[in-house]
Scaffold this active site. Structure first.
Site, short mmCIF file in Angstrom:
data_model
loop_
_atom_site.label_atom_id
_atom_site.label_comp_id
_atom_site.label_asym_id
_atom_site.label_seq_id
_atom_site.Cartn_x
_atom_site.Cartn_y
_atom_site.Cartn_z
N LYS A 190 2.84 2.54 -2.02
CA LYS A 190 1.61 2.60 -2.82
C LYS A 190 1.91 3.25 -4.17
O LYS A 190 1.46 2.77 -5.22
CB LYS A 190 0.52 3.39 -2.07
N GLN A 209 -3.93 9.49 3.32
CA GLN A 209 -3.24 8.56 4.21
C GLN A 209 -3.53 8.90 5.68
O GLN A 209 -3.40 10.05 6.09
CB GLN A 209 -1.71 8.63 3.94
N ASP A 217 -10.19 3.89 -0.76
CA ASP A 217 -10.00 3.22 0.53
C ASP A 217 -11.30 2.61 1.03
O ASP A 217 -11.30 1.80 1.96
CB ASP A 217 -9.50 4.23 1.57
#
Ligand code: NDP
Length: 283
Positions: free
Chosen positions: A50, A94, A117
């Site tokens: 990422k 994460q 997200d």
């Protein structure tokens, strides 16, 4: 193989290149902060990918690594600092987190405007109301692949296998928003194979290696395989038995090289969208 291969890697590369051009034309650099707690090997790789993709697109990207022993309060303090930092546009924590930290508490603590997200309850709720704001990256990537491949959506029968917060549920909402007739199947669904055989569009997100067999698929259906499973011999496979399915389907995503690359492309797009929306609100 009769099915057309849906090349997520190529679609994602094109979108990342287009995004990099947009970013280069902005008067500021959208900033993404990824928080990783501990050294889960898969998370280490995902976060590195990422970060690299964000840098390549011209974003201001940095990773904050916290030790495995970080407390929930410690992680919440990090999130609060990022929420309060006006220079930060997007925050991603994460998952999975160590078992002593409640992921729901951390996600709920994110500023919804920086929740790239799309997991915060406000963003999930807006999506469920048909008013999508920041949308989870993986299902968003699937929608882009369906549209890029010209799959008819309005009126199509779509079956989503798996009802997780991060893939299955938002996937069903997005397909509904695109006027599909949606069935959301899960581990308690009776006769999964029969449900799948009715699908014009089948999205598999269960995390069970090659569970979906060729005879679960209607001839000509579009099959999207979100699953990423590592076999004992080290091979990566999806939730769909690829060779069997490709002999029946009209179009299918490979694993790897299908949905996976789209997830990262959508994360970058969400970061830019969050940056622009925050500045529009501030103006
Ligand atoms: P979860 O484990 O959170 O959810 C799995 C879902 O599948 C649950 O709803 C579960 O049902 C259902 N399920 C499990 N077993 C069966 C079964 N035998 N029959 C029917 N349904 C079943 O997984 P995620 O949604 O997080 O991920 C799914 C897969 O997608 C994984 O392989 C993951 O690695 C992959 N993934 C890929 C991404 C990408 O970028 N390509 C991103 C995110 C995930 P129930 O709710 O009843 O328990």
């Amino acid at each position: 193989m009769t099915a057309r291969l849906i090349d997520g890697k190529a679609v994602a590369a094109a979108r990342r290149a287009a995004l990099a051009e947009r970013v280069a034309a902005l008067p500021f650099r959208p900033a993404l902060r990824v928080v990783r707690v501990g050294e889960d090997p898969a998370s280490v790789v995902y976060v590195r990918n990422k970060d690299r993709a964000a840098q390549a697109a011209g974003l201001d990207s940095a990773t904050i690594v916290l030790p495995e022993a970080t407390t929930e309060a410690g992680l919440l303090a990090t999130v609060a600092a990022l929420n309060d930092d006006p220079a930060v546009d997007g925050i991603l924590v994460q998952l999975p987190l160590p078992p002593h930290i409640r992921a729901e508490a951390v996600i709920a603590a994110l500023d919804p405007a920086k929740d790239v997200d799309g997991f915060h309850p406000l963003n999930a709720g807006l999506l469920a109301m048909g008013r999508p704001a920041l949308v989870p990256c993986t299902p968003q990537g699937v929608m882009i692949l369906l549209r890029e491949t010209g799959t008819p959506l309005a009126g199509a029968r779509a079956v989503v296998l798996g009802r997780s917060q991060i893939v299955g549920r938002p996937m069903a909402q997005l397909l509904l928003g695109a006027d599909c007739t949606v069935t959301l199947a899960h581990s308690r669904t009776r006769d999964l194979a029969a449900e799948c055989r009715r699908a014009d569009i089948l999205v598999a997100a269960v995390g069970r290696a090659e569970m979906v067999r060729g005879d679960w698929i209607a001839p000509g259906a579009t099959v999207i395989d979100v699953g990423i499973n590592r076999l004992p011999d080290g091979r990566l496979v999806g939730d769909v038995a690829f060779a069997e399915a490709a002999a029946v389907a009209g179009a299918i995503t490979p694993v790897p090289g299908g949905v996976g690359p789209m997830t990262i492309a959508c994360l970058l797009e969400n970061t830019v969208a969050a940056a622009l929306a925050r500045r529009a609100t501030a103006a």
